[in-house]
Design a protein around this motif. Structure first.
Motif, PDB file in Angstrom:
ATOM      1  N   THR A  83      45.139  74.602  41.067  1.00 23.02           N
ATOM      2  CA  THR A  83      44.494  74.548  42.376  1.00 23.02           C
ATOM      3  C   THR A  83      43.805  75.860  42.713  1.00 23.02           C
ATOM      4  O   THR A  83      43.268  76.035  43.791  1.00 23.02           O
ATOM      5  CB  THR A  83      45.526  74.231  43.478  1.00 23.02           C
ATOM      6  OG1 THR A  83      46.641  75.090  43.294  1.00 23.02           O
ATOM      7  CG2 THR A  83      45.963  72.791  43.398  1.00 23.02           C
ATOM      8  N   SER A  84      43.841  76.799  41.771  1.00 27.44           N
ATOM      9  CA  SER A  84      43.235  78.099  42.086  1.00 27.44           C
ATOM     10  C   SER A  84      41.857  78.252  41.458  1.00 27.44           C
ATOM     11  O   SER A  84      40.947  78.785  42.064  1.00 27.44           O
ATOM     12  CB  SER A  84      44.138  79.229  41.592  1.00 27.44           C
ATOM     13  OG  SER A  84      44.390  79.067  40.212  1.00 27.44           O
ATOM     14  N   HIS A  85      41.688  77.777  40.240  1.00 29.80           N
ATOM     15  CA  HIS A  85      40.388  77.895  39.614  1.00 29.80           C
ATOM     16  C   HIS A  85      40.169  76.767  38.609  1.00 29.80           C
ATOM     17  O   HIS A  85      41.102  76.066  38.242  1.00 29.80           O
ATOM     18  CB  HIS A  85      40.181  79.264  38.970  1.00 29.80           C
ATOM     19  CG  HIS A  85      41.324  79.702  38.097  1.00 29.80           C
ATOM     20  ND1 HIS A  85      42.637  79.592  38.460  1.00 29.80           N
ATOM     21  CD2 HIS A  85      41.327  80.269  36.868  1.00 29.80           C
ATOM     22  CE1 HIS A  85      43.411  80.064  37.499  1.00 29.80           C
ATOM     23  NE2 HIS A  85      42.644  80.480  36.516  1.00 29.80           N
ATOM     24  N   ALA A  86      38.919  76.565  38.235  1.00 26.55           N
ATOM     25  CA  ALA A  86      38.585  75.449  37.344  1.00 26.55           C
ATOM     26  C   ALA A  86      37.545  75.873  36.320  1.00 26.55           C
ATOM     27  O   ALA A  86      36.639  75.126  36.010  1.00 26.55           O
ATOM     28  CB  ALA A  86      38.075  74.272  38.166  1.00 26.55           C
ATOM     29  N   ASP A  87      37.699  77.072  35.816  1.00 23.96           N
ATOM     30  CA  ASP A  87      36.729  77.528  34.820  1.00 23.96           C
ATOM     31  C   ASP A  87      37.098  76.993  33.441  1.00 23.96           C
ATOM     32  O   ASP A  87      38.078  76.257  33.275  1.00 23.96           O
ATOM     33  CB  ASP A  87      36.650  79.064  34.827  1.00 23.96           C
ATOM     34  CG  ASP A  87      38.023  79.677  34.615  1.00 23.96           C
ATOM     35  OD1 ASP A  87      38.952  78.951  34.156  1.00 23.96           O
ATOM     36  OD2 ASP A  87      38.191  80.875  34.914  1.00 23.96           O
ATOM     37  N   GLU A  88      36.305  77.362  32.456  1.00 29.06           N
ATOM     38  CA  GLU A  88      36.540  76.850  31.107  1.00 29.06           C
ATOM     39  C   GLU A  88      37.900  77.279  30.560  1.00 29.06           C
ATOM     40  O   GLU A  88      38.552  76.527  29.832  1.00 29.06           O
ATOM     41  CB  GLU A  88      35.410  77.295  30.155  1.00 29.06           C
ATOM     42  CG  GLU A  88      34.120  76.509  30.348  1.00 29.06           C
ATOM     43  CD  GLU A  88      34.340  74.992  30.396  1.00 29.06           C
ATOM     44  OE1 GLU A  88      34.964  74.461  29.467  1.00 29.06           O
ATOM     45  OE2 GLU A  88      33.915  74.359  31.386  1.00 29.06           O
ATOM     46  N   ASN A  89      38.334  78.483  30.938  1.00 31.61           N
ATOM     47  CA  ASN A  89      39.628  78.971  30.460  1.00 31.61           C
ATOM     48  C   ASN A  89      40.785  78.089  30.920  1.00 31.61           C
ATOM     49  O   ASN A  89      41.661  77.741  30.134  1.00 31.61           O
ATOM     50  CB  ASN A  89      39.876  80.413  30.929  1.00 31.61           C
ATOM     51  CG  ASN A  89      39.022  81.398  30.148  1.00 31.61           C
ATOM     52  OD1 ASN A  89      38.601  81.085  29.033  1.00 31.61           O
ATOM     53  ND2 ASN A  89      38.755  82.544  30.739  1.00 31.61           N
ATOM     54  N   ILE A  90      40.766  77.773  32.216  1.00 27.29           N
ATOM     55  CA  ILE A  90      41.889  76.972  32.726  1.00 27.29           C
ATOM     56  C   ILE A  90      41.838  75.561  32.152  1.00 27.29           C
ATOM     57  O   ILE A  90      42.876  74.964  31.847  1.00 27.29           O
ATOM     58  CB  ILE A  90      41.901  76.950  34.272  1.00 27.29           C
ATOM     59  CG1 ILE A  90      43.266  76.456  34.794  1.00 27.29           C
ATOM     60  CG2 ILE A  90      40.834  76.052  34.845  1.00 27.29           C
ATOM     61  CD1 ILE A  90      44.289  77.511  34.880  1.00 27.29           C
ATOM     62  N   LYS A  91      40.628  75.045  31.976  1.00 30.59           N
ATOM     63  CA  LYS A  91      40.505  73.714  31.374  1.00 30.59           C
ATOM     64  C   LYS A  91      41.099  73.720  29.967  1.00 30.59           C
ATOM     65  O   LYS A  91      41.816  72.806  29.570  1.00 30.59           O
ATOM     66  CB  LYS A  91      39.037  73.279  31.318  1.00 30.59           C
ATOM     67  CG  LYS A  91      38.503  72.874  32.687  1.00 30.59           C
ATOM     68  CD  LYS A  91      37.073  72.368  32.621  1.00 30.59           C
ATOM     69  CE  LYS A  91      36.546  72.182  34.043  1.00 30.59           C
ATOM     70  NZ  LYS A  91      35.126  71.831  34.079  1.00 30.59           N
ATOM     71  N   LYS A  92      40.784  74.803  29.232  1.00 30.76           N
ATOM     72  CA  LYS A  92      41.293  74.922  27.860  1.00 30.76           C
ATOM     73  C   LYS A  92      42.816  75.051  27.891  1.00 30.76           C
ATOM     74  O   LYS A  92      43.528  74.440  27.098  1.00 30.76           O
ATOM     75  CB  LYS A  92      40.659  76.154  27.191  1.00 30.76           C
ATOM     76  CG  LYS A  92      40.114  75.839  25.800  1.00 30.76           C
ATOM     77  CD  LYS A  92      39.489  77.069  25.157  1.00 30.76           C
ATOM     78  CE  LYS A  92      37.975  77.093  25.293  1.00 30.76           C
ATOM     79  NZ  LYS A  92      37.375  78.381  24.916  1.00 30.76           N
ATOM     80  N   GLU A  93      43.296  75.863  28.849  1.00 26.01           N
ATOM     81  CA  GLU A  93      44.734  76.085  28.943  1.00 26.01           C
ATOM     82  C   GLU A  93      45.464  74.773  29.290  1.00 26.01           C
ATOM     83  O   GLU A  93      46.459  74.410  28.647  1.00 26.01           O
ATOM     84  CB  GLU A  93      45.025  77.164  29.993  1.00 26.01           C
ATOM     85  CG  GLU A  93      46.445  77.697  29.906  1.00 26.01           C
ATOM     86  CD  GLU A  93      46.706  78.827  30.911  1.00 26.01           C
ATOM     87  OE1 GLU A  93      45.778  79.201  31.664  1.00 26.01           O
ATOM     88  OE2 GLU A  93      47.858  79.311  30.947  1.00 26.01           O
TER      89      GLU A  93
ATOM     90  N   LEU B  23      33.194  76.529  47.519  1.00 17.92           N
ATOM     91  CA  LEU B  23      34.389  75.740  47.258  1.00 17.92           C
ATOM     92  C   LEU B  23      35.208  76.297  46.101  1.00 17.92           C
ATOM     93  O   LEU B  23      34.663  76.556  45.031  1.00 17.92           O
ATOM     94  CB  LEU B  23      33.983  74.297  46.959  1.00 17.92           C
ATOM     95  CG  LEU B  23      33.249  73.600  48.107  1.00 17.92           C
ATOM     96  CD1 LEU B  23      32.712  72.250  47.656  1.00 17.92           C
ATOM     97  CD2 LEU B  23      34.155  73.429  49.310  1.00 17.92           C
ATOM     98  N   PRO B  24      36.504  76.485  46.333  1.00 23.38           N
ATOM     99  CA  PRO B  24      37.389  76.846  45.235  1.00 23.38           C
ATOM    100  C   PRO B  24      37.588  75.608  44.388  1.00 23.38           C
ATOM    101  O   PRO B  24      37.673  74.500  44.906  1.00 23.38           O
ATOM    102  CB  PRO B  24      38.689  77.217  45.938  1.00 23.38           C
ATOM    103  CG  PRO B  24      38.669  76.440  47.191  1.00 23.38           C
ATOM    104  CD  PRO B  24      37.221  76.248  47.574  1.00 23.38           C
ATOM    105  N   ALA B  25      37.615  75.769  43.125  1.00 26.31           N
ATOM    106  CA  ALA B  25      37.641  74.591  42.271  1.00 26.31           C
ATOM    107  C   ALA B  25      39.062  74.143  41.977  1.00 26.31           C
ATOM    108  O   ALA B  25      39.963  74.945  41.766  1.00 26.31           O
ATOM    109  CB  ALA B  25      36.917  74.894  40.985  1.00 26.31           C
ATOM    110  N   ILE B  26      39.227  72.839  41.962  1.00 23.44           N
ATOM    111  CA  ILE B  26      40.498  72.232  41.575  1.00 23.44           C
ATOM    112  C   ILE B  26      40.279  71.542  40.246  1.00 23.44           C
ATOM    113  O   ILE B  26      39.230  70.944  40.021  1.00 23.44           O
ATOM    114  CB  ILE B  26      40.938  71.190  42.615  1.00 23.44           C
ATOM    115  CG1 ILE B  26      41.337  71.904  43.912  1.00 23.44           C
ATOM    116  CG2 ILE B  26      42.072  70.322  42.095  1.00 23.44           C
ATOM    117  CD1 ILE B  26      41.976  70.970  44.916  1.00 23.44           C
ATOM    118  N   TYR B  27      41.235  71.634  39.359  1.00 22.85           N
ATOM    119  CA  TYR B  27      41.098  70.915  38.094  1.00 22.85           C
ATOM    120  C   TYR B  27      42.368  70.133  37.811  1.00 22.85           C
ATOM    121  O   TYR B  27      43.474  70.680  37.835  1.00 22.85           O
ATOM    122  CB  TYR B  27      40.809  71.899  36.955  1.00 22.85           C
ATOM    123  CG  TYR B  27      40.627  71.207  35.624  1.00 22.85           C
ATOM    124  CD1 TYR B  27      39.502  70.433  35.382  1.00 22.85           C
ATOM    125  CD2 TYR B  27      41.577  71.326  34.624  1.00 22.85           C
ATOM    126  CE1 TYR B  27      39.331  69.780  34.176  1.00 22.85           C
ATOM    127  CE2 TYR B  27      41.417  70.676  33.406  1.00 22.85           C
ATOM    128  CZ  TYR B  27      40.291  69.901  33.190  1.00 22.85           C
ATOM    129  OH  TYR B  27      40.130  69.254  31.999  1.00 22.85           O
TER     130      TYR B  27
END
Lengths: 416, 416
Positions: free
Chosen positions: A226-236, A175-179
């Motif tokens: 809608t492309s990724h949900a890693d720690e970087n995007i959460k921080k961003e 699953l691609p992650a959504i955040y």
């Protein structure tokens, strides 16, 4: 990864029931990073159902279907699925038959042929056992795509989703992650907000989307990747969230997607504070909003619905002379109301609302939509006059939201 | 005549809001004899919206669209419609601009460019003036088919439907004559009702259909003729309605499609009677149901939301010993509560409710879902214990319905 939801049944199309299942399913799918592309409601009609299946298959990877699995003639989902997937025959699913028998034994109801038929499923489906009802949950595969048909009864569907469908999807698909992250605001309109945070919106990278989700008296701002949900995007995303709330200090309420009264309850619970209400024109709507939340009794003592002058005096101690001189909808009266609630109901905070919800009761001085709201603790009373519109339901809803917003602001001055 | 409803907006597809608009619209269309073939929710994505338009056009004569008309970037319905219908340019619609200006003047808000843009519409649409908001309602024609786009804000959509869209459809299309009559029942299940009126249902002529429309604690029975609506059919349906109510004297509430609390308000108003409430587990929901109706103040004095023991004693005079000995959820307490409401709030009738809504607070003796309800006038007090389920919201809703049903029965013993 795209999903579609198809609900089958005339009751939605004639407006008899509101489709709340689909919103719940969409929320669950979103949580695991699956995007819902379309929600479609179709009638109990074979051709129409087949067409809906075909269209959904052309767009989505996962097709979730609810409804049309009852024992009566108008429920044709099962045989329509058999047709769509070229099943050869219907076969008894033994575990389902066991459940059916158990349910009928429990209610001491005679087991009819139509009930046994509930356990018959197309030979080429996999059954995800529905332990709470007689309708089977069926999974069909077509290449890498899956179709899952569930009963429309909300608790059966919810149980199947939670215990069978979601775990299966998580196991079978990468699953691609959504955040998502949401800001709740109150007391300001969508376009004003948009203007205030224009610079931030324009600076968003293409992979972060901002959505405005307005309700009466409240707007939610949702940032999504809608492309990724890693720690970087959460921080961003969190960085942009903080930029936004810095721009709107007077309007933001929470950095999560919960109703304002729940924010208030949490805040008061953490600080061991109690609340009471004195509702005139809102007529119970404030109390109702609070008491829908489990555990609210730790904060909420109750209060008075003071529609009549008599009850304003009796329950809140409003001076009859104040009512006679200034009327029920006045700053003088609302001040006495909120103090009466604080004192008589012995709480740390109180809300009072008095207004003309309409459609009747307006005057030149105080047209329909005039509402006085007060919030108070032992040290401070805040009063504010609002001029809403001429629609009763809206005036009530706006008053509720405005009262919660005033209370939230007063609370924020006093607690961390 | 077939219609389809398309709702546009990510908020439905991510499950943030439940689409209640569509059910309301479907009900209105059904009333004038239009069949809703499909309800589709799509995201704020141009290609997807275009595809949905095309599919709907292939199936339906009337396509009603809501949502995606806000002033912000993610709202793309208007420009997508312009593309689908080959519009050449966007032009200011003067009457809409007037409304926009009036709204901003009323709220003393600065009129921004994005707000003025709200009044810009595709050059080849007809505008149905939205007098309650800034988003225009646009009608496009394609041969005999019409597309109408409305804002998703419920009250704006409802007002447009009632004052513009439905009248336009009635004027432009030849619609089948439909006649409905509804019986409201309470306190009995669908299958029991079906058994009770089986003979009448079987004797119905083929051009009269009977539908069961169940809600929590209440079932509406609707008799419809979809072929004609002359005086003869009205008389014939009315005859069947009277046969049905004769069969279910303990369960029927009204021969019209109105909520039970409105039936109660009407009855009490005609008889100059007043009402107060003492709500514990329903937490304001009874008052809220009553006060949503304009004019309720002639009957409803108000009451107490008595969540805490202290307020039960203070507002209703419940003896602390009764609470200590029997608990808040007991026949003893509910009797004192209803008498306290009658006396302290000086009304002719009172309702009291105390129960365990859940999810916490249940015990072996009194599991979640245990609710005591009392209704009283000066001569008689009726108490009843209910055992509902383990869902908080449902327990509250069922309690409200059960309380109104008990009050209605007591009223009927005393007034004509």
């Amino acid at each position: 990864m795209q999903a579609e939801i198809i609900t089958i049944g005339d009751e939605i199309l004639i407006g008899q029931i509101v489709d709340s299942n689909s919103a719940w399913m969409a929320t669950e799918l979103n949580k695991i990073g699956i995007n819902v592309k379309q929600i479609t409601s179709v009638s109990d009609n074979e051709n129409h159902i087949l067409e809906a299946f075909k269209e959904a298959e052309s767009r989505a990877d996962i097709i979730l279907i609810t409804g049309g699995l009852g024992p009566t003639k108008d429920d044709i989902t099962k045989k329509t699925m058999a047709k769509y997937f070229g099943s050869k025959e219907m076969v008894i699913d033994e575990p389902t038959l066991e459940v059916v028998k158990k349910i009928f034994a429990k209610y001491k109801a005679p087991l009819l042929d139509v009930n046994i038929d509930q356990a018959r499923v197309p030979d080429n489906c996999e059954v995800l056992l529905n332990e709470q009802g007689t309708a089977p949950c069926m999974l069909f595969r077509k290449g890498a795509k899956i179709f899952i048909s569930m009963p429309g009864v909300p608790y059966e569907m919810m149980n199947l989703m939670s215990t069978k469908v979601i775990p299966l999807i998580k196991k079978e698909y990468e699953l691609p992650a959504i955040y998502h992250q949401t800001i709740l605001t109150a007391g300001v309109g969508e376009s004003f907000l948009a203007e205030e945070i224009k610079d931030i919106e324009e600076a968003l990278p293409p992979y972060i989307k901002l959505a405005y989700l307005p309700k009466l008296g409240s707007v939610r701002l949702r940032l999504s990747s809608t492309s990724h949900a890693d720690e970087n995007i959460k921080k961003e995303i969190n960085g942009f969230i903080n930029q936004i709330i810095d721009k709107i200090p007077k309007y933001w309420v929470a950095k999560e997607d919960i109703p304002i009264e729940k924010v208030i309850l949490n805040l008061m619970m953490e600080n061991n504070l109690t609340l009471s209400v004195a509702e005139s024109c809102t007529g119970g709507s404030i109390s109702q909003a609070i008491t829908q939340h489990a555990g609210c009794s730790a904060v909420f003592a109750g209060g008075g619905i003071v529609y009549s002058y008599e009850l304003k005096t009796k329950l809140l101690g409003v001076n009859p002379k104040t009512l006679a001189d200034f009327g029920a909808v006045s700053e003088e009266t609302i001040k006495e109301m909120v103090k009466g609630a604080l004192n008589n109901f012995s709480t740390d905070y109180a809300i009072a609302v008095s207004g003309i919800a309409g459609p009747d009761g307006g005057t030149e001085d105080k047209p329909v939509g005039t509402v006085w709201i007060a919030v108070a603790n032992k040290d401070k009373t805040v009063t504010k006059k609002f001029s809403f519109g001429n629609k009763r339901t809206q005036n009530i809803e706006r008053s509720v939201m405005a009262a919660f917003n005033l209370l939230f602001r007063l609370l924020k001055e006093n607690v961390v």
